[in-house]
Write a protein that holds these residues in place. Structure first.
Motif, PDB file in Angstrom:
ATOM      1  N   THR A  66       9.009   0.286  14.962  1.00  0.00           N
ATOM      2  CA  THR A  66       8.101  -0.858  14.970  1.00  0.00           C
ATOM      3  C   THR A  66       6.711  -0.466  14.445  1.00  0.00           C
ATOM      4  O   THR A  66       6.305   0.692  14.534  1.00  0.00           O
ATOM      5  N   THR A  68       2.709  -2.667  13.558  1.00  0.00           N
ATOM      6  CA  THR A  68       1.905  -3.832  13.154  1.00  0.00           C
ATOM      7  C   THR A  68       0.931  -3.406  12.069  1.00  0.00           C
ATOM      8  O   THR A  68       0.983  -3.884  10.930  1.00  0.00           O
ATOM      9  N   ARG A  69       0.042  -2.465  12.401  1.00  0.00           N
ATOM     10  CA  ARG A  69      -1.050  -2.101  11.511  1.00  0.00           C
ATOM     11  C   ARG A  69      -0.575  -1.368  10.246  1.00  0.00           C
ATOM     12  O   ARG A  69      -0.956  -1.717   9.128  1.00  0.00           O
ATOM     13  N   THR A  70       0.235  -0.337  10.414  1.00  0.00           N
ATOM     14  CA  THR A  70       0.559   0.525   9.270  1.00  0.00           C
ATOM     15  C   THR A  70       1.374  -0.243   8.228  1.00  0.00           C
ATOM     16  O   THR A  70       1.086  -0.181   7.028  1.00  0.00           O
ATOM     17  N   HIS A 149       1.293  11.606  11.094  1.00  0.00           N
ATOM     18  CA  HIS A 149       0.925  10.250  10.659  1.00  0.00           C
ATOM     19  C   HIS A 149      -0.314  10.428   9.782  1.00  0.00           C
ATOM     20  O   HIS A 149      -1.438  10.095  10.150  1.00  0.00           O
ATOM     21  N   PRO A 278      -6.129   4.454  17.513  1.00  0.00           N
ATOM     22  CA  PRO A 278      -5.276   4.063  16.377  1.00  0.00           C
ATOM     23  C   PRO A 278      -4.545   2.748  16.611  1.00  0.00           C
ATOM     24  O   PRO A 278      -4.044   2.139  15.664  1.00  0.00           O
ATOM     25  N   GLY A 279      -4.464   2.287  17.879  1.00  0.00           N
ATOM     26  CA  GLY A 279      -3.685   1.107  18.222  1.00  0.00           C
ATOM     27  C   GLY A 279      -2.197   1.449  18.233  1.00  0.00           C
ATOM     28  O   GLY A 279      -1.786   2.429  17.624  1.00  0.00           O
TER      29      GLY A 279
HETATM   30  N1   CP Z   1      -1.711   3.071  14.360  1.00  0.00           N
HETATM   31  C1   CP Z   1      -0.462   2.705  14.121  1.00  0.00           C
HETATM   32  O1   CP Z   1       0.358   3.461  13.598  1.00  0.00           O
HETATM   33  O2   CP Z   1      -0.167   1.401  14.487  1.00  0.00           O
HETATM   34  P1   CP Z   1       1.213   0.672  14.223  1.00  0.00           P
HETATM   35  O3   CP Z   1       2.258   1.336  15.077  1.00  0.00           O
HETATM   36  O4   CP Z   1       0.985  -0.772  14.613  1.00  0.00           O
HETATM   37  O5   CP Z   1       1.555   0.817  12.772  1.00  0.00           O
END
Ligand code: CP
Length: 327
Positions: A66, A68-70, A149, A278-279
């Motif tokens: 999963t 969202t951001r990346t 990452h 980083p969320g």
């Molecule tokens: N920071 C980060 O990797 O967020 P996602 O898991 O939402 O991509």
């Protein structure tokens, strides 16, 4: 950490072809990527949010975990470079019928995809794809297991540089689940490469990797107030509930009491400290909402900056970075 093997990310001329890990990349290359990203920030302010650098290229997002951001910022980054973007929906793809990663790669290569952006639960998945990719194809690691990452670390360095300038005088604290965090590993490598002299990791003993100080050149702390004393930057990490099994922590409530960031506890850091994450954030576990949404927080800037940084990585790996005089 050092190795005499050739860096699998570089081509025969020493240019960046894949972006798999910060490990083995030079300070000059990281700075070049940060400088390129600086030039791409302005694209979002244009009436037409696009530049034609990667027109005719095809970028495929393969997210087996999963995100969202990346995923979305990689998609926007590729589109802002005018590339065509494929988003493979893994749950409705042939992966769900048992197709191997290698067969998925081969089939998409047969459709003339130029770049794969890969997130996978298995550490090493992106390296595996890079080892098997056709010569004209680039692989970008968007997070593999606990391993790396690298674009998250790069966008974090970009955000730090925009606020603090020179890396060579900074004190940076990384707080939380270091053990399971691919982000922390990539951040420690990037901070070290860029010359940050004082890098601290703060966590319960159960959430720190063995020999972290020797392996990464950092100093470990087990008490928040002591660890964040006089720091310029605090990076909070998510408790990775999906990766830890068993009794590594008594409870999340107790974790917050000891390691959660509140406005009161931030008083130990420098008055102009920036707070990063980083969320996704677990509010009330890693930090109070007052901190996450407060004046010191640059968390949403990190997201915005992620687009420009990922544009720089995509453009450089596809051999289409902007010349300095175009920025
Ligand atoms: N920071 C980060 O990797 O967020 P996602 O898991 O939402 O991509």
């Amino acid at each position: 950490m050092g190795s005499s093997l050739p860096n699998p990310q570089l081509d025969a001329q020493g240019r960046l072809r894949h972006f798999l890990t910060i490990e083995g990349l030079s300070r000059d290359l990281l700075i070049e990527l940060l400088d390129q990203a600086e030039g791409f920030l302005g694209v979002a302010q244009q009436a037409v949010k696009k530049v034609p650098l990667c027109r005719g290229k095809v970028v495929a997002n393969l997210f087996f975990e999963t995100s969202t951001r990346t995923r979305t910022t990689f998609e926007l980054a590729a589109k802002r470079l005018s590339a065509d973007v494929l988003n493979l929906n893994i749950s409705t793809s042939a992966t769900a019928k048992g197709e191997s990663l290698l067969d998925t790669l081969r089939n998409l290569e047969a459709m003339h995809v130029d770049m794969f952006v890969v997130r996978h639960a298995a550490g090493g998945a992106a390296h595996f794809m890079a080892a098997h990719a056709a010569p004209h194809v680039s692989i970008i690691n968007a997070g593999d297991g606990r391993h790396a990452h690298p674009t998250q670390a790069l966008l974090d360095m970009f955000t730090i540089r925009r606020h603090k300038g020179d890396f060579s005088r900074l004190r940076v604290a990384i707080v939380g689940d270091i053990l399971h965090s691919r982000v922390a590993r990539s951040q420690m490598l990037a901070l070290k490469t860029l010359g940050v002299p004082d890098i601290r990791v703060i966590a319960p003993r159960t959430l720190l990797p063995a020999k972290v100080e020797e392996a990464f050149g950092v100093k470990a702390y087990h008490e928040l107030a002591e660890g964040i004393r006089d720091v310029d930057v605090i990076i909070m990490l998510r408790l990775q509930r999906e990766r830890y099994r068993g009794a590594l922590l008594p409870s999340e409530h107790e974790y917050f009491q000891l390691f959660g960031l509140t406005e009161g506890r931030m008083g130990a850091a420098k008055p102009d400290v920036i707070v990063m994450h980083p969320g996704p954030i677990n509010r009330g576990v890693e930090m109070d909402s007052a901190v996450a949404d407060g004046a010191h927080s640059v968390i949403l800037e990190q997201v915005t900056n992620g687009i420009a940084v990922r544009m720089a990585v995509i453009a450089m790996c596809l051999g289409n970075q902007r010349r300095a005089d175009e920025l």
